[in-house]
Write a protein that holds these residues in place. Structure first.
Motif, PDB file in Angstrom:
ATOM      1  N   UNK A 155     -52.989  15.831 133.099  1.00  0.00           N
ATOM      2  CA  UNK A 155     -52.644  17.216 133.778  1.00  0.00           C
ATOM      3  C   UNK A 155     -51.288  17.874 132.850  1.00  0.00           C
ATOM      4  N   UNK A 156     -50.582  16.789 132.561  1.00  0.00           N
ATOM      5  CA  UNK A 156     -49.028  17.346 132.205  1.00  0.00           C
ATOM      6  C   UNK A 156     -49.361  17.786 130.611  1.00  0.00           C
ATOM      7  N   UNK A 157     -50.447  17.396 129.980  1.00  0.00           N
ATOM      8  CA  UNK A 157     -50.565  17.844 128.801  1.00  0.00           C
ATOM      9  C   UNK A 157     -51.538  19.201 128.693  1.00  0.00           C
ATOM     10  N   UNK A 158     -52.074  19.622 129.943  1.00  0.00           N
ATOM     11  CA  UNK A 158     -52.780  20.732 129.906  1.00  0.00           C
ATOM     12  C   UNK A 158     -52.159  21.997 129.357  1.00  0.00           C
ATOM     13  N   UNK A 159     -50.734  22.362 129.494  1.00  0.00           N
ATOM     14  CA  UNK A 159     -49.891  23.355 129.020  1.00  0.00           C
ATOM     15  C   UNK A 159     -50.094  23.195 127.552  1.00  0.00           C
ATOM     16  N   UNK A 160     -49.932  22.096 126.799  1.00  0.00           N
ATOM     17  CA  UNK A 160     -49.929  21.894 125.522  1.00  0.00           C
ATOM     18  C   UNK A 160     -51.340  22.255 124.987  1.00  0.00           C
ATOM     19  N   UNK A 161     -52.618  21.993 125.615  1.00  0.00           N
ATOM     20  CA  UNK A 161     -53.911  22.088 125.440  1.00  0.00           C
ATOM     21  C   UNK A 161     -53.752  23.491 125.515  1.00  0.00           C
ATOM     22  N   UNK A 162     -53.551  24.215 126.580  1.00  0.00           N
ATOM     23  CA  UNK A 162     -54.089  25.590 126.527  1.00  0.00           C
ATOM     24  C   UNK A 162     -53.081  26.328 125.444  1.00  0.00           C
ATOM     25  N   UNK A 163     -51.947  25.928 124.947  1.00  0.00           N
ATOM     26  CA  UNK A 163     -51.305  26.680 123.905  1.00  0.00           C
ATOM     27  C   UNK A 163     -52.099  26.365 122.411  1.00  0.00           C
ATOM     28  N   UNK A 164     -52.697  25.174 122.445  1.00  0.00           N
ATOM     29  CA  UNK A 164     -53.625  25.063 121.363  1.00  0.00           C
ATOM     30  C   UNK A 164     -54.681  25.755 121.208  1.00  0.00           C
ATOM     31  N   UNK A 165     -55.540  26.099 122.613  1.00  0.00           N
ATOM     32  CA  UNK A 165     -56.635  26.819 122.423  1.00  0.00           C
ATOM     33  C   UNK A 165     -56.465  28.050 122.128  1.00  0.00           C
ATOM     34  N   UNK A 166     -55.020  28.566 122.856  1.00  0.00           N
ATOM     35  CA  UNK A 166     -54.693  30.226 122.288  1.00  0.00           C
ATOM     36  C   UNK A 166     -54.543  30.507 120.869  1.00  0.00           C
ATOM     37  N   UNK A 167     -53.878  29.434 120.156  1.00  0.00           N
ATOM     38  CA  UNK A 167     -53.630  29.608 118.884  1.00  0.00           C
ATOM     39  C   UNK A 167     -55.056  29.518 118.101  1.00  0.00           C
ATOM     40  N   UNK A 168     -55.902  28.369 118.511  1.00  0.00           N
ATOM     41  CA  UNK A 168     -56.999  28.340 117.843  1.00  0.00           C
ATOM     42  C   UNK A 168     -58.196  29.806 118.075  1.00  0.00           C
ATOM     43  N   UNK A 169     -57.876  30.376 119.163  1.00  0.00           N
ATOM     44  CA  UNK A 169     -58.490  31.330 119.425  1.00  0.00           C
ATOM     45  C   UNK A 169     -58.023  32.669 118.649  1.00  0.00           C
ATOM     46  N   UNK A 178     -58.764  26.743 132.050  1.00  0.00           N
ATOM     47  CA  UNK A 178     -57.582  26.043 132.062  1.00  0.00           C
ATOM     48  C   UNK A 178     -56.488  26.697 132.801  1.00  0.00           C
ATOM     49  N   UNK A 179     -56.556  28.006 132.169  1.00  0.00           N
ATOM     50  CA  UNK A 179     -55.099  28.893 132.744  1.00  0.00           C
ATOM     51  C   UNK A 179     -55.640  29.048 134.312  1.00  0.00           C
ATOM     52  N   UNK A 180     -56.676  29.005 134.589  1.00  0.00           N
ATOM     53  CA  UNK A 180     -56.882  29.298 136.047  1.00  0.00           C
ATOM     54  C   UNK A 180     -56.504  28.106 136.812  1.00  0.00           C
ATOM     55  N   UNK A 181     -56.857  26.794 136.360  1.00  0.00           N
ATOM     56  CA  UNK A 181     -56.593  25.438 136.935  1.00  0.00           C
ATOM     57  C   UNK A 181     -54.716  25.278 136.906  1.00  0.00           C
ATOM     58  N   UNK A 182     -54.150  25.702 135.947  1.00  0.00           N
ATOM     59  CA  UNK A 182     -52.744  25.772 135.971  1.00  0.00           C
ATOM     60  C   UNK A 182     -52.028  26.586 136.978  1.00  0.00           C
ATOM     61  N   UNK A 183     -52.841  27.971 137.146  1.00  0.00           N
ATOM     62  CA  UNK A 183     -52.317  28.643 138.136  1.00  0.00           C
ATOM     63  C   UNK A 183     -52.446  28.244 139.498  1.00  0.00           C
ATOM     64  N   UNK A 184     -53.582  27.309 139.590  1.00  0.00           N
ATOM     65  CA  UNK A 184     -53.848  27.036 140.825  1.00  0.00           C
ATOM     66  C   UNK A 184     -52.818  25.548 141.206  1.00  0.00           C
ATOM     67  N   UNK A 185     -51.826  25.338 140.094  1.00  0.00           N
ATOM     68  CA  UNK A 185     -50.939  24.229 140.545  1.00  0.00           C
ATOM     69  C   UNK A 185     -51.605  22.856 140.494  1.00  0.00           C
ATOM     70  N   UNK A 186     -52.696  22.499 139.378  1.00  0.00           N
ATOM     71  CA  UNK A 186     -53.381  21.241 139.418  1.00  0.00           C
ATOM     72  C   UNK A 186     -52.413  20.151 138.989  1.00  0.00           C
ATOM     73  N   UNK A 187     -51.209  20.587 138.078  1.00  0.00           N
ATOM     74  CA  UNK A 187     -50.369  19.540 137.695  1.00  0.00           C
ATOM     75  C   UNK A 187     -49.569  19.274 138.975  1.00  0.00           C
ATOM     76  N   UNK A 188     -48.999  20.014 139.871  1.00  0.00           N
ATOM     77  CA  UNK A 188     -48.439  19.684 141.027  1.00  0.00           C
ATOM     78  C   UNK A 188     -49.237  18.670 142.046  1.00  0.00           C
ATOM     79  N   UNK A 189     -50.494  19.072 142.141  1.00  0.00           N
ATOM     80  CA  UNK A 189     -51.259  18.288 143.014  1.00  0.00           C
ATOM     81  C   UNK A 189     -51.586  16.683 142.486  1.00  0.00           C
ATOM     82  N   UNK A 190     -51.680  16.901 141.315  1.00  0.00           N
ATOM     83  CA  UNK A 190     -51.844  15.235 140.795  1.00  0.00           C
ATOM     84  C   UNK A 190     -50.467  14.890 140.696  1.00  0.00           C
ATOM     85  N   UNK A 191     -49.579  15.313 140.389  1.00  0.00           N
ATOM     86  CA  UNK A 191     -48.122  14.743 140.343  1.00  0.00           C
ATOM     87  C   UNK A 191     -47.600  14.333 141.671  1.00  0.00           C
TER      88      UNK A 191
END
Length: 964
Positions: free
Chosen positions: A281-295, A362-375
């Motif tokens: 989940x800590x790497x979701x932001x990097x995944x989202x940025x990679x997906x944005x770039x690929x899109x 993924x953007x929606x999950x990050x907005x829902x604080x998935x990183x905080x819940x897992x951490x």
């Protein structure tokens, strides 16, 4: 009815019994399963802790003792005198026992030597020193008798006896005597020659060894100082530096004990999967940025592909028209070769995967604080580590203090041991080395005198040998003596050389014998009193006396009356290359075997027990909430795992256009240049189309190819990144969620018991580190630190410098001189005998002449031998006129015989004068004074005597000739 009721009740009873039995089996199986599980846990825990402690193992520092510059050498090369030294030592062993003094003759009382009464113990003294004393007395007796014998011999010679005067001609067996005696004397002289050579050589070796003794001893002392300094460093390293390294490691382990316990707990409970989920989940932001770039890249590629398709179609249409209007061969060739009519964009960018849906989820999950819940769950687990570490920190000072007290004890022992080494080193520096400088000055001042004395003794022996040699040379090779005009190297000269050797022996042998006896007694005394004890200290009375006199116990351990150490043990242990701990018996300062009690002695074990009690874990922890579980399930269903990233590589593998626009443009320019006149419009059209193709290739195709390559690489990288060692991200998330769920159940159910077991194993591993260090100290002290080999080498090198390089040549010197002096006795006899034989001037004349010569009628007249004239001229003359073999014989009665004897006597007297050498050897009758003695009157019937010379029948004159 009762039976049926009983039958109806049996099934219920049977079912109840089966239920109870199954329950017991289940409980037993549960207990067995729990015990088995805990045993497995314990084994796994031991393995993990062993691995952990192995990674925390201390690499103790050591002192490199290899290659140290030890320079003392035990090499000894006798340089040809080895056999002499061996024979000398065998002779010493024959005349004197191995012990320097008899048992009980010398004792030590309060530091003073006590000697037994020699009057009472004379038998013991005589039996012990009888051989050496008898040999010395024999030498002195010979030295006293020899001058008296020489004086008597001189008087005897002066009286004409003892070979001073003898017959002028050889006797019958004198020739054999000369051969035998000369051979014997040659053999004796040869043995004397070896003695003379050995005396010169050993004297030089002894002088050379004496001069080098201070330097060699200084080298050995420097090696000893180097050894002491190195051993001091080893002791400090072992007991101070190594313990500091252990203490630092143990403190680090204590400071990290909470982390260590938590890591082991996380690893075994699989709570480590929570860390992996947190990483995801800590790497979701990097995944989202990679997906944005690929899109974005995908959208740009699609837009550029549409534009490229439009312009390519326009160029194709223009080229087809232009090439169709051109009827040249080159135009048709271009049209057919490049298939201009098929030119198009061949990559279908619409087939690239659409990541918009996954990106939105993924953007929606990050907005829902998935990183905080897992951490939150991760922080809850890490709080265990903080709580344990906080509790442990209260015990760390107590444990550290216990360890420090043990270290202080070891440092005190190290100071005590190094103080002894410093004391020995100080004595070497301040006393022994300066004493060597004083010894060198005395040696340089006085050693030459002893050297010159040895040269003088050897020179006397050489003089005697020279006289014997020249005497033998002249006696064997020279001619007989002949009075006047003789050769300088005749037999008479040989006789005089031999007698000169005799007189030198009589004059100087007594002095040489006294000096030799003094050397012998000194050499044997030093051999038995110094070198033999130092070379073989075991079972030697002198070294035992040295043990009592030195008293190492009072010097090294004055406060420990139980210490039992002496010089002989130190030397023997040092030769065995034992460690300094064993050589100097440092167990009187610290018993290394008692180090194993340090854990109990300094309460280290007790403090570790307190540490175990601080490591506790309370159940009821939540490391994985339901909200975190739901959000992770949403992440698994986000569509990220459904993206077919491999399609990017497949689609973008092909070229963007089916014809290389740049190559086609180059070909069009080539064709335009080849067109003849009249095709100006075609040339212009071709040039324009070539320019457009280059422009589209540079501004559209090349950027699209670069973006496609970048997109393909990002897709493959992201695909590997989101798998998390599984086939897909969804599978990884589901597996990790299950592991974290099981970990939470384990922590709340078996966690406290496991932590207690972990704490116990941790304490044992901690104590094993201490025990390993103590075993390291014990093993190093007993087997490694301060091995005494260099000291043994220096000790033996000093013995070689003193005993082998000085004493062996010293003993070899007196041995060489002694056997020469002993051989002088038969030399005197042989020289006197040969001198008398060499002085005879005539060979053996025959038995008749010898018998007549031995008879003399006048006792008061000297017996003058018959003379044979052997003048060189006469010899030459006699070769041409040989004398007759026989002479006429006449008988004149007694008077004639008497007259003949007188003539013979006068002839011998006249042979001593040079002017009568050629006269008639028989004198006339009138030569006798007063007419000679009364003559015998023959009877009247006898014929008258003749006045002519007639030789009587018994005499035979062979005439002159060669005589050797």
């Amino acid at each position: 009815m009762a039976f049926f009721r009983m039958c109806n009740g049996l099934p219920g009873l049977f079912i109840g019994m089966i239920t109870v039995l199954l329950l017991c089996v289940y409980l037993a199986h549960g207990q067995e399963t729990l015990a088995t599980r805990m045993r497995v846990i314990s084994e796994d825990l031991d393995r993990q802790l062993n691995e952990m402690m192995a990674s925390q193992a201390v690499n103790y520092s050591t002192v490199n003792t290899t290659g140290l510059p030890y320079n003392a050498s035990m090499k000894f090369w006798p340089k040809g005198m080895g056999q002499l030294y061996n024979v000398t030592n065998m002779f010493i062993d024959f005349v004197q026992g191995k012990q320097a003094y008899p048992e009980g003759m010398i004792s030590l009382d309060n530091g003073y030597l006590q000697f037994a009464d020699p009057v009472k113990e004379w038998k013991i003294i005589l039996s012990h020193y009888g051989g050496l004393a008898g040999l010395g007395l024999a030498g002195l007796l010979l030295a006293a008798i020899l001058p008296c014998v020489g004086l008597f011999f001189c008087c005897c010679r002066c009286a004409g006896n003892c070979g001073a005067r003898s017959e002028p001609f050889d006797k019958k067996h004198d020739h054999c005597k000369k051969i035998i005696l000369s051979t014997i004397l040659i053999c004796v002289a040869t043995v004397i020659l070896f003695g003379v050579v050995c005396s010169f050589v050993t004297n030089e070796y002894m002088h050379d060894g004496t001069r080098k003794l201070p330097d060699n001893t200084k080298v050995s002392l420097k090696d000893l100082r180097l050894y002491l300094a190195t051993t001091k460093r080893e002791i400090d390293t072992l007991l101070k530096i190594n313990f500091n390294e252990l203490e630092m490691t143990l403190n680090n382990i204590l400071q990290a004990s909470g982390r260590i316990v938590t890591e082991r707990l996380a690893e075994y409970s699989h709570a480590v999967s929570l860390m992996n989920l947190n990483d995801i989940v800590a790497g979701l932001d990097a995944i989202r940025q990679d997906l944005k770039l690929m899109n974005k890249i995908t959208q740009d590629l699609r837009a550029n592909a549409s534009e490229l398709d439009i312009v390519v179609r326009g160029v194709k249409k223009s080229l087809l028209h232009t090439l169709a209007s051109c009827d040249t061969h080159t135009c048709k060739e271009v049209l057919q070769q490049y298939k201009v009519n098929e030119m198009s964009v061949q990559v279908d960018f619409d087939k690239l995967p659409d990541v918009t849906h996954a990106l939105r989820n993924i953007t929606q999950l990050m907005e829902d604080n998935i990183v905080y819940e897992v951490s939150q769950g991760r922080d809850s687990f890490l709080r265990i580590q903080k709580d344990i570490q906080h509790a442990v920190n209260q015990t760390i000072p107590v444990v550290s203090a216990s360890i420090r007290r043990a270290g202080d004890s070891l440092e005190a022992a190290a100071r005590n041991m190094t103080a002894i080494l410093d004391m020995i080193n100080s004595n070497i520096t301040n006393s022994y080395i300066p004493s060597l400088d004083v010894a060198r000055n005395h040696i340089d001042q006085y050693a030459p005198y002893r050297h010159y004395l040895g040269l003088g003794i050897s020179g006397i022996l050489l003089t005697v040998l020279t006289c014997i040699t020249f005497g033998l040379f002249c006696g064997i090779c020279g001619k007989r003596p002949d009075g006047y005009g003789d050769d300088c190297c005749n037999k008479g000269s040989g006789a005089r050389f031999l007698m000169m050797a005799v007189w030198i022996i009589f004059l100087l042998t007594s002095i040489l014998m006294i000096v030799t006896v003094a050397h012998m007694i000194t050499g044997v005394a030093v051999q038995r009193g110094v070198c033999e004890p130092l070379q073989n200290p075991n079972d030697n009375r002198m070294f035992k006396l040295l043990d009592k006199f030195v008293n190492l116990k009072s010097k090294l351990y004055p406060n420990n009356p139980r210490a039992n150490i002496n010089m002989s043990y130190v030397v023997s242990a040092c030769h065995a290359n034992r460690t300094l701990y064993k050589v100097l018996m440092f167990e009187n300062l610290i018993n290394v075997n008692s180090l194993r009690d340090y854990v109990e002695r300094y309460d280290i074990n007790k403090t570790i027990q307190q540490l175990r009690q601080k490591i506790i874990f309370s159940p009821g922890i939540v490391i994985f909430s339901e909200r975190a579980r739901g959000k992770l399930n949403d992440l698994a269903q986000s569509g990220l795992s459904d993206i077919k990233f491999y399609q990017y590589a497949e689609v973008l593998r092909e070229n963007i256009t089916n014809i290389n626009l740049h190559h086609l443009a180059s070909k069009l320019r080539e064709v335009s240049a080849k067109l003849p006149r009249g095709y100006e419009d075609t040339k212009d059209s071709l040039e324009k189309n070539a320019h457009d193709l280059d422009h589209y290739h540079k501004d559209l195709v090349m950027p699209m190819a670069s973006l496609g390559e970048q997109l393909s690489e990002n897709a493959l990288t992201l695909q590997e990144h989101i798998r998390f060692n599984h086939s897909s991200m969804a599978e990884a998330i589901h597996a990790l969620v299950n592991e974290v769920t099981q970990a939470q159940e384990f922590l709340n159910k078996d966690g406290p018991e496991y932590v207690q077991l972990l704490a116990s194993r941790f304490g044992e591993a901690f104590l094993s580190q201490v025990d390993d260090f103590l075993e390291h100290v014990i093993d190093s002290a007993l087997n490694n630190v301060g091995k005494c080999g260099p000291v043994s080498n220096a000790y033996n090198a000093t013995l070689v410098s003193g005993c082998n390089k000085i004493l062996d040549p010293f003993n070899g010197f007196w041995m060489s001189v002694g056997w020469c002096l002993v051989l002088f006795i038969p030399t005197i006899i042989l020289c006197v005998k040969l001198s008398a034989l060499y002085q005879k001037s005539d060979p053996y004349p025959g038995p008749l002449v010898e018998a007549e010569y031995l008879y003399d009628a006048y006792a008061d007249r000297d017996n003058i031998p018959l003379a044979h004239v052997h003048d060189k001229k006469y010899v030459a003359h006699s070769r041409h006129h040989p004398a007759p073999a026989t002479f006429p014989e006449t008988y004149e009665g007694p008077a004639g015989s008497y007259s003949e004897r007188e003539r013979i006597t006068d002839a011998h007297q006249g042979s001593s004068h040079n002017d009568s050498r050629y006269a008639d050897v028989a004198p006339k009758n009138w030569d006798f004074p007063n007419g000679g003695p009364p003559r015998y009157q023959p009877p009247a019937a006898a014929p008258p005597l003749s006045n002519e010379y007639e030789r009587p029948p018994p005499y035979y004159y062979p005439g002159p000739g060669e005589r050797n």
